[in-house]
Design an enzyme around this catalytic site. Structure first.
Site, mmCIF file in Angstrom:
data_model
loop_
_atom_site.group_PDB
_atom_site.id
_atom_site.type_symbol
_atom_site.label_atom_id
_atom_site.label_comp_id
_atom_site.label_asym_id
_atom_site.label_seq_id
_atom_site.Cartn_x
_atom_site.Cartn_y
_atom_site.Cartn_z
ATOM 1 N N THR A 87 21.096 48.336 2.850
ATOM 2 C CA THR A 87 20.475 48.526 1.534
ATOM 3 C C THR A 87 19.793 49.890 1.562
ATOM 4 O O THR A 87 18.851 50.083 2.343
ATOM 5 C CB THR A 87 19.432 47.433 1.250
ATOM 6 O OG1 THR A 87 20.059 46.168 1.362
ATOM 7 C CG2 THR A 87 18.849 47.592 -0.142
ATOM 8 N N LYS A 162 22.475 45.732 -6.427
ATOM 9 C CA LYS A 162 21.552 45.057 -5.505
ATOM 10 C C LYS A 162 20.091 45.273 -5.922
ATOM 11 O O LYS A 162 19.303 44.321 -5.976
ATOM 12 C CB LYS A 162 21.797 45.615 -4.091
ATOM 13 C CG LYS A 162 20.709 45.348 -3.084
ATOM 14 C CD LYS A 162 20.996 44.179 -2.202
ATOM 15 C CE LYS A 162 19.806 43.865 -1.315
ATOM 16 N NZ LYS A 162 19.927 42.658 -0.579
ATOM 17 N N LYS A 237 10.590 46.837 0.156
ATOM 18 C CA LYS A 237 11.569 47.928 0.357
ATOM 19 C C LYS A 237 12.515 48.018 -0.853
ATOM 20 O O LYS A 237 12.738 49.096 -1.405
ATOM 21 C CB LYS A 237 12.387 47.669 1.629
ATOM 22 C CG LYS A 237 13.544 48.641 1.791
ATOM 23 C CD LYS A 237 14.501 48.285 2.914
ATOM 24 C CE LYS A 237 15.734 49.197 2.826
ATOM 25 N NZ LYS A 237 16.727 48.972 3.852
HETATM 26 P P1 NAD Z 1 17.292 45.709 11.749
HETATM 27 O O1 NAD Z 1 16.143 46.660 11.842
HETATM 28 O O2 NAD Z 1 17.228 44.413 12.467
HETATM 29 O O3 NAD Z 1 18.649 46.462 12.249
HETATM 30 C C1 NAD Z 1 18.911 47.817 12.069
HETATM 31 C C2 NAD Z 1 19.506 48.332 13.371
HETATM 32 O O4 NAD Z 1 19.877 49.693 13.238
HETATM 33 C C3 NAD Z 1 18.526 48.273 14.547
HETATM 34 O O5 NAD Z 1 19.075 47.489 15.606
HETATM 35 C C4 NAD Z 1 18.350 49.736 14.959
HETATM 36 O O6 NAD Z 1 18.183 49.927 16.360
HETATM 37 C C5 NAD Z 1 19.652 50.333 14.483
HETATM 38 N N1 NAD Z 1 19.584 51.776 14.296
HETATM 39 C C6 NAD Z 1 18.612 52.511 13.709
HETATM 40 N N2 NAD Z 1 18.928 53.820 13.721
HETATM 41 C C7 NAD Z 1 20.144 53.907 14.331
HETATM 42 C C8 NAD Z 1 21.002 54.999 14.635
HETATM 43 N N3 NAD Z 1 20.681 56.255 14.321
HETATM 44 N N4 NAD Z 1 22.154 54.712 15.269
HETATM 45 C C9 NAD Z 1 22.495 53.447 15.602
HETATM 46 N N5 NAD Z 1 21.719 52.373 15.329
HETATM 47 C C10 NAD Z 1 20.561 52.619 14.699
HETATM 48 O O7 NAD Z 1 17.548 45.502 10.190
HETATM 49 P P2 NAD Z 1 18.425 44.339 9.509
HETATM 50 O O8 NAD Z 1 17.523 43.227 9.121
HETATM 51 O O9 NAD Z 1 19.644 44.106 10.335
HETATM 52 O O10 NAD Z 1 18.823 45.081 8.137
HETATM 53 C C11 NAD Z 1 19.860 46.050 8.085
HETATM 54 C C12 NAD Z 1 20.060 46.446 6.638
HETATM 55 O O11 NAD Z 1 20.411 45.287 5.880
HETATM 56 C C13 NAD Z 1 18.826 47.039 5.959
HETATM 57 O O12 NAD Z 1 19.223 48.093 5.133
HETATM 58 C C14 NAD Z 1 18.252 45.874 5.173
HETATM 59 O O13 NAD Z 1 17.514 46.279 4.047
HETATM 60 C C15 NAD Z 1 19.519 45.151 4.776
HETATM 61 N N6 NAD Z 1 19.342 43.708 4.504
HETATM 62 C C16 NAD Z 1 18.612 42.933 5.348
HETATM 63 C C17 NAD Z 1 18.460 41.576 5.065
HETATM 64 C C18 NAD Z 1 17.660 40.683 5.980
HETATM 65 O O14 NAD Z 1 17.382 39.525 5.592
HETATM 66 N N7 NAD Z 1 17.307 41.106 7.180
HETATM 67 C C19 NAD Z 1 19.053 41.026 3.926
HETATM 68 C C20 NAD Z 1 19.833 41.840 3.096
HETATM 69 C C21 NAD Z 1 19.959 43.191 3.395
#
Ligand code: NAD
Length: 290
Positions: A87, A162, A237
């Protein structure tokens, strides 16, 4: 398909596992977390994407997406598809898609709803932006990771859908919670309030499917001490992204703006961090008008 998967956090890891379990050849990279079972580990982002037919990114925000895209686009093979499921702001989604297209790649933005549970169960909903060809290429992957994918138009439109959806959700959750807290003070039983509103014109997903009052309606995070679910900080966010987008196109969003302020206060100045976004109800319960 050969798939490169970058960002194996709470959402990315189970999505990558589902693709691998379905028989795809998945190579993953994350700066911090290890690769889950079934996903081959790459030492760099570039290594994860070389030879991939589709590269999926699931990253925290638009700035990180842009920097990862700068790194991987030159390493991707011609004709491959870059599919961002994070997102992020609409502008970053469009900039990354433009850069990918200019490099001879296909691109789609497809943020998800359904949370961590949906990612693990393979029941996410994808809201996709991008060309028909890009959407068709990644549709079989949507079928594995999710239960529904809607093609919303050109690049960036998935993110637009979204944040508009979540702006409505944030505002209706607040309205539902403040109405419950008002009903309490007026001496109305919560069950009566639910029975009336859930079958009257005030009904909504927040009331009917995700009722913020414990013990009322279908089971929801309120029945589990407001453990997320969908955390208040993630709602904040998405609301911020909605306001950033509204500013960029000069669209008035007074309810979205107020919802953003309230979630900001809840998460940053009160005890909302780490709680489900429906914990606005106990917050209102504790407060007075002053
Ligand atoms: P998260 O923080 O658990 O995962 C993100 C991952 O990206 C982390 O493991 C981090 O180490 C990695 N990362 C960061 N910078 C990086 C880079 N330069 N290279 C490689 N890896 C890198 O977050 P999440 O909960 O998995 O969410 C991911 C996305 O999905 C976000 O944009 C969030 O808004 C969206 N989202 C999350 C949810 C939820 O319920 N968690 C629901 C819908 C959408």
């Amino acid at each position: 398909m050969k798939i490169g998967f970058i960002g194996l956090g709470n959402m990315g890891a189970p999505m990558a596992v589902n693709l691998a379990t379905a028989g795809h050849d998945v190579t993953g990279f994350d700066l911090v977390t290890d690769c889950p079972d079934g996903v081959a580990k790459a030492d760099t982002a570039t290594q994860a994407v070389t030879d991939a037919d589709v590269v999926i990114t699931m990253l925290p925000n638009g700035a990180i997406l842009r920097s990862v895209a700068d790194e991987i686009i030159p390493a991707m093979k011609a004709g491959a598809t870059l599919l961002d499921c994070s997102t992020v702001d609409v502008e970053s989604a469009r900039a990354v898609a433009d850069a990918a297209t200019a490099a001879g790649l296909l691109a789609a933005d497809a943020p998800v709803s359904g949370g961590i549970g949906g990612a693990a169960a393979g029941t996410l909903t994808f809201m996709a932006g991008g060309s028909d060809e890009a959407f068709a290429n990644v549709s079989p992957l949507f079928d594995i990771m999710g239960q529904k994918a809607v093609h919303c138009g050109p690049s960036g439109n998935g993110q637009a859908a979204k944040i508009c959806n979540n702006m409505i959700l944030g505002a209706t959750m607040i309205a539902t919670c403040e109405a419950f807290a008002l009903a309490d003070k007026l001496g109305l039983e919560r069950q009566s309030m639910f029975d009336v509103v859930s079958t009257s014109s005030g009904y909504s997903w927040s009331m009917n499917a995700y009722c913020p009052a414990p013990g009322i309606g279908p089971e929801s995070p309120s029945d589990n001490d407001y453990k997320p679910g969908f955390a208040a900080e993630l709602m904040l966010k998405d609301l911020r992204l909605s306001q950033q987008a509204a500013e960029s196109v000069d669209a008035p969003t007074p309810m979205g703006e107020r919802a953003t302020e309230l979630y900001k206060q809840f998460v940053e100045d009160e005890d909302g961090l780490g709680l489900d976004f429906s914990a606005m109800l106990p917050r209102f319960e504790k407060q007075t008008r002053g």
